[in-house]
Design a protein around this motif. Structure first.
Motif, PDB file in Angstrom:
ATOM      1  N   ARG A  40      -7.208 -14.359   3.802  1.00 42.66           N
ATOM      2  CA  ARG A  40      -6.517 -13.790   2.642  1.00 42.66           C
ATOM      3  C   ARG A  40      -5.614 -14.801   1.943  1.00 42.66           C
ATOM      4  O   ARG A  40      -5.151 -14.561   0.822  1.00 42.66           O
ATOM      5  CB  ARG A  40      -5.691 -12.586   3.095  1.00 42.66           C
ATOM      6  CG  ARG A  40      -6.500 -11.348   3.378  1.00 42.66           C
ATOM      7  CD  ARG A  40      -6.281 -10.281   2.332  1.00 42.66           C
ATOM      8  NE  ARG A  40      -4.939  -9.776   2.384  1.00 42.66           N
ATOM      9  CZ  ARG A  40      -4.548  -8.720   3.105  1.00 42.66           C
ATOM     10  NH1 ARG A  40      -5.430  -8.067   3.825  1.00 42.66           N
ATOM     11  NH2 ARG A  40      -3.312  -8.317   3.070  1.00 42.66           N
ATOM     12  N   ARG A  87       0.899  -1.159   0.000  1.00 47.12           N
ATOM     13  CA  ARG A  87       0.000   0.000   0.000  1.00 47.12           C
ATOM     14  C   ARG A  87       0.934   1.204   0.000  1.00 47.12           C
ATOM     15  O   ARG A  87       1.609   1.471   0.983  1.00 47.12           O
ATOM     16  CB  ARG A  87      -0.883   0.007   1.243  1.00 47.12           C
ATOM     17  CG  ARG A  87      -1.766  -1.249   1.375  1.00 47.12           C
ATOM     18  CD  ARG A  87      -2.806  -1.054   2.475  1.00 47.12           C
ATOM     19  NE  ARG A  87      -3.361  -2.319   2.948  1.00 47.12           N
ATOM     20  CZ  ARG A  87      -4.384  -2.955   2.390  1.00 47.12           C
ATOM     21  NH1 ARG A  87      -4.947  -2.468   1.313  1.00 47.12           N
ATOM     22  NH2 ARG A  87      -4.846  -4.078   2.898  1.00 47.12           N
ATOM     23  N   GLU A 125     -16.086  -7.107  10.263  1.00 46.10           N
ATOM     24  CA  GLU A 125     -15.154  -6.228  10.987  1.00 46.10           C
ATOM     25  C   GLU A 125     -15.591  -4.754  10.937  1.00 46.10           C
ATOM     26  O   GLU A 125     -15.260  -3.979  11.816  1.00 46.10           O
ATOM     27  CB  GLU A 125     -13.726  -6.365  10.436  1.00 46.10           C
ATOM     28  CG  GLU A 125     -13.571  -5.895   8.998  1.00 46.10           C
ATOM     29  CD  GLU A 125     -12.123  -5.913   8.517  1.00 46.10           C
ATOM     30  OE1 GLU A 125     -11.190  -6.100   9.305  1.00 46.10           O
ATOM     31  OE2 GLU A 125     -11.933  -5.722   7.288  1.00 46.10           O
ATOM     32  N   MET A 180     -13.405 -10.542   7.827  1.00 45.68           N
ATOM     33  CA  MET A 180     -12.942  -9.293   7.214  1.00 45.68           C
ATOM     34  C   MET A 180     -14.013  -8.701   6.297  1.00 45.68           C
ATOM     35  O   MET A 180     -15.144  -9.181   6.253  1.00 45.68           O
ATOM     36  CB  MET A 180     -11.659  -9.551   6.437  1.00 45.68           C
ATOM     37  CG  MET A 180     -10.431  -9.642   7.317  1.00 45.68           C
ATOM     38  SD  MET A 180      -8.957  -9.768   6.280  1.00 45.68           S
ATOM     39  CE  MET A 180      -7.692  -9.438   7.487  1.00 45.68           C
ATOM     40  N   GLY A 181     -13.643  -7.694   5.528  1.00 48.36           N
ATOM     41  CA  GLY A 181     -14.572  -7.085   4.583  1.00 48.36           C
ATOM     42  C   GLY A 181     -14.498  -5.571   4.572  1.00 48.36           C
ATOM     43  O   GLY A 181     -15.290  -4.906   3.910  1.00 48.36           O
ATOM     44  N   ARG A 182     -13.587  -5.047   5.386  1.00 51.99           N
ATOM     45  CA  ARG A 182     -13.422  -3.588   5.510  1.00 51.99           C
ATOM     46  C   ARG A 182     -14.759  -2.930   5.858  1.00 51.99           C
ATOM     47  O   ARG A 182     -15.322  -3.279   6.887  1.00 51.99           O
ATOM     48  CB  ARG A 182     -12.839  -3.001   4.215  1.00 51.99           C
ATOM     49  CG  ARG A 182     -12.084  -1.694   4.449  1.00 51.99           C
ATOM     50  CD  ARG A 182     -11.418  -1.224   3.178  1.00 51.99           C
ATOM     51  NE  ARG A 182     -10.245  -1.994   2.847  1.00 51.99           N
ATOM     52  CZ  ARG A 182      -9.038  -1.752   3.344  1.00 51.99           C
ATOM     53  NH1 ARG A 182      -8.866  -0.774   4.174  1.00 51.99           N
ATOM     54  NH2 ARG A 182      -8.014  -2.487   3.004  1.00 51.99           N
ATOM     55  N   THR A 234      -9.697  -8.357  -4.686  1.00 50.07           N
ATOM     56  CA  THR A 234      -9.831  -8.085  -3.242  1.00 50.07           C
ATOM     57  C   THR A 234     -10.817  -9.085  -2.661  1.00 50.07           C
ATOM     58  O   THR A 234     -11.830  -9.391  -3.301  1.00 50.07           O
ATOM     59  CB  THR A 234     -10.328  -6.645  -2.959  1.00 50.07           C
ATOM     60  OG1 THR A 234     -10.800  -6.593  -1.595  1.00 50.07           O
ATOM     61  CG2 THR A 234     -11.466  -6.197  -3.848  1.00 50.07           C
ATOM     62  N   ILE A 235     -10.515  -9.563  -1.463  1.00 50.91           N
ATOM     63  CA  ILE A 235     -11.446 -10.526  -0.864  1.00 50.91           C
ATOM     64  C   ILE A 235     -12.768  -9.853  -0.473  1.00 50.91           C
ATOM     65  O   ILE A 235     -13.757 -10.530  -0.259  1.00 50.91           O
ATOM     66  CB  ILE A 235     -10.830 -11.230   0.377  1.00 50.91           C
ATOM     67  CG1 ILE A 235     -10.515 -10.226   1.490  1.00 50.91           C
ATOM     68  CG2 ILE A 235      -9.613 -12.050  -0.005  1.00 50.91           C
ATOM     69  CD1 ILE A 235     -10.257 -10.884   2.847  1.00 50.91           C
ATOM     70  N   ASP A 236     -12.782  -8.518  -0.400  1.00 50.24           N
ATOM     71  CA  ASP A 236     -13.958  -7.807   0.134  1.00 50.24           C
ATOM     72  C   ASP A 236     -15.185  -7.806  -0.782  1.00 50.24           C
ATOM     73  O   ASP A 236     -16.298  -7.568  -0.328  1.00 50.24           O
ATOM     74  CB  ASP A 236     -13.597  -6.347   0.453  1.00 50.24           C
ATOM     75  CG  ASP A 236     -12.458  -6.243   1.463  1.00 50.24           C
ATOM     76  OD1 ASP A 236     -12.252  -7.207   2.221  1.00 50.24           O
ATOM     77  OD2 ASP A 236     -11.779  -5.205   1.466  1.00 50.24           O
ATOM     78  N   HIS A 271      -6.360 -12.758   8.956  1.00 50.20           N
ATOM     79  CA  HIS A 271      -5.681 -12.911   7.668  1.00 50.20           C
ATOM     80  C   HIS A 271      -5.693 -14.329   7.099  1.00 50.20           C
ATOM     81  O   HIS A 271      -5.278 -14.520   5.950  1.00 50.20           O
ATOM     82  CB  HIS A 271      -4.240 -12.390   7.768  1.00 50.20           C
ATOM     83  CG  HIS A 271      -4.189 -10.893   7.793  1.00 50.20           C
ATOM     84  ND1 HIS A 271      -4.441 -10.185   8.941  1.00 50.20           N
ATOM     85  CD2 HIS A 271      -3.963  -9.986   6.812  1.00 50.20           C
ATOM     86  CE1 HIS A 271      -4.353  -8.888   8.671  1.00 50.20           C
ATOM     87  NE2 HIS A 271      -4.071  -8.736   7.392  1.00 50.20           N
TER      88      HIS A 271
HETATM   89  O1  F6P Z   1      -9.105  -5.251   1.620  1.00 47.03           O
HETATM   90  C1  F6P Z   1      -8.757  -6.525   2.026  1.00 47.03           C
HETATM   91  C2  F6P Z   1      -8.583  -6.576   3.524  1.00 47.03           C
HETATM   92  O2  F6P Z   1      -8.236  -7.904   3.896  1.00 47.03           O
HETATM   93  C3  F6P Z   1      -9.789  -6.105   4.342  1.00 47.03           C
HETATM   94  O3  F6P Z   1     -10.800  -7.071   4.438  1.00 47.03           O
HETATM   95  C4  F6P Z   1      -9.132  -5.747   5.646  1.00 47.03           C
HETATM   96  O4  F6P Z   1      -9.884  -4.771   6.329  1.00 47.03           O
HETATM   97  C5  F6P Z   1      -7.799  -5.217   5.226  1.00 47.03           C
HETATM   98  O5  F6P Z   1      -7.542  -5.715   3.926  1.00 47.03           O
HETATM   99  C6  F6P Z   1      -6.660  -5.576   6.120  1.00 47.03           C
HETATM  100  O6  F6P Z   1      -5.520  -4.944   5.649  1.00 47.03           O
HETATM  101  P1  F6P Z   1      -4.041  -5.267   6.135  1.00 47.03           P
HETATM  102  O7  F6P Z   1      -3.656  -6.608   5.581  1.00 47.03           O
HETATM  103  O8  F6P Z   1      -3.211  -4.173   5.555  1.00 47.03           O
HETATM  104  O9  F6P Z   1      -4.082  -5.297   7.617  1.00 47.03           O
END
Ligand code: F6P
Length: 328
Positions: A261, A76, A228, A174-176, A130-132, A258
């Motif tokens: 992911r 990022r 989340e 997860m899911g932001r 993206t998994i979201d 994670h």
């Molecule tokens: O966007 C994918 C995601 O896994 C979200 O579901 C989660 O909120 C975020 O990324 C976590 O990010 P990081 O791996 O930077 O902690």
């Protein structure tokens, strides 16, 4: 075929998602089929700025379709958010004679690509990874199917121990800011309740549902899936609030984190990634630019970056209602 596109760079950015490798493979092989030169940019926009760019040939993408993560690594990038960072990125693309880019990522990735495309004339195509599953312009994003299968597998295991001990489990996924993962995990695992940002369930309503369920089903264990991004708090907070008002249950919290992911992508994700990777190259060659390629009603569709990042993809209300009915 647009004659000027001969050298395409592909990169992954933001959070990794299972299936990104299958997309990279499809880009490289489709490009090679069209006699293009494909390059990989390592570590997303940071790698673009630093000129971390290497040629990718068909053999470089062998034996990766089944692997989670991304062979191109990801990041990022804060630097790309600045004008100077984007200028450095553009210069490094030009130094490598890159004619077009394919970005695999989510909202942040396409926001960067959108800003870049307004400043520089270098075509970009985005592939939703993206998994979201929170991007407008595609029914599914790469990695979502694998993530929900991983989450359902975890909840199935929790169900065994929850049942044995008569416990109330709050499982956070997860899911932001969106509830796609939570809602689908909840339906797929037969949860008693799903708490998602889109519905904003109150603690009082949750307790009502749990009490009703316990009475009807003559059993004490329950599973609640918490997104989340849930507005009343994550699983730990919700569990605490429920415990304060309703100490009937022995409550436990599991945050899958994670784990969702990683892992080998499902076949659905591999096929989706292959279709989108292939179509990204075909799209560039037929003149598409500064758009995200997606799958809508099983058809390839290109959506402007602007719409992909700003329009809201809503959860299906009928699925929310159905989840409530089935959990009774
Ligand atoms: O966007 C994918 C995601 O896994 C979200 O579901 C989660 O909120 C975020 O990324 C976590 O990010 P990081 O791996 O930077 O902690």
């Amino acid at each position: 075929m647009a004659k000027d596109i001969k050298r395409i760079a592909v990169f992954s950015s933001g959070g990794d998602a299972p299936g990104m490798n299958a997309a990279i493979r499809a880009v490289v092989r489709t490009g090679t089929y069209h006699d293009l030169h494909i390059f990989g940019i390592y570590r997303g926009y940071d790698g673009m700025i630093k000129g971390n760019i290497k040629r990718l040939e068909t053999s470089n993408v062998g034996n990766i379709i089944h692997r989670g993560g991304t062979i191109l690594k990801t990041a990022r990038s804060m630097e790309f958010m600045s004008k100077e960072g984007r200028q450095a990125a553009y210069e490094s693309l030009i130094a490598n004679d890159i004619d077009a880019c394919i970005a695999i990522g989510g909202n942040g990735t396409f926001t960067g690509a959108h800003v870049f495309s307004k400043e520089y004339d270098l075509p970009f195509i985005g592939i939703p990874g993206t998994i979201d599953n929170d991007l407008y312009g595609t029914d599914y994003t790469i990695g979502f199917d694998t993530a929900i299968n991983t989450a359902v597998d975890a909840v199935d295991k929790i169900r065994d121990t929850a049942d044995s001990h008569n416990r109330l489990f709050f499982v956070e996924v997860m899911g932001r800011n969106s509830g796609f993962i939570a809602l689908n995990t909840g339906i797929g695992s037969g949860a008693s309740n799903v708490m998602i940002p889109e519905t904003d369930t109150s603690i009082e309503d949750l307790i009502k549902v749990l009490k009703k369920g316990a009475k009807r089903r003559q059993k004490l264990f329950s599973l609640v899936i918490v997104a989340e991004g849930n507005k009343n708090g994550g699983a730990t907070e919700i569990a605490q609030k429920v415990k304060e008002k309703f100490d009937f249950y022995d409550t436990k919290v599991t945050i899958i984190g994670h784990l969702q992911r990683g892992g080998s992508p499902t076949c659905m994700d591999r096929v989706l990634a292959s279709r989108l990777g292939h179509s990204a190259v075909e799209g560039l060659l037929s003149g598409e630019k500064n758009k995200m390629v997606g799958l809508v009603n099983n058809q390839i569709k290109f959506t402007s970056f602007k719409d992909a990042i700003s329009k809201e993809k809503s959860l299906q209300n009928d699925l929310i209602t159905m989840a409530e009915i089935l959990a009774l």
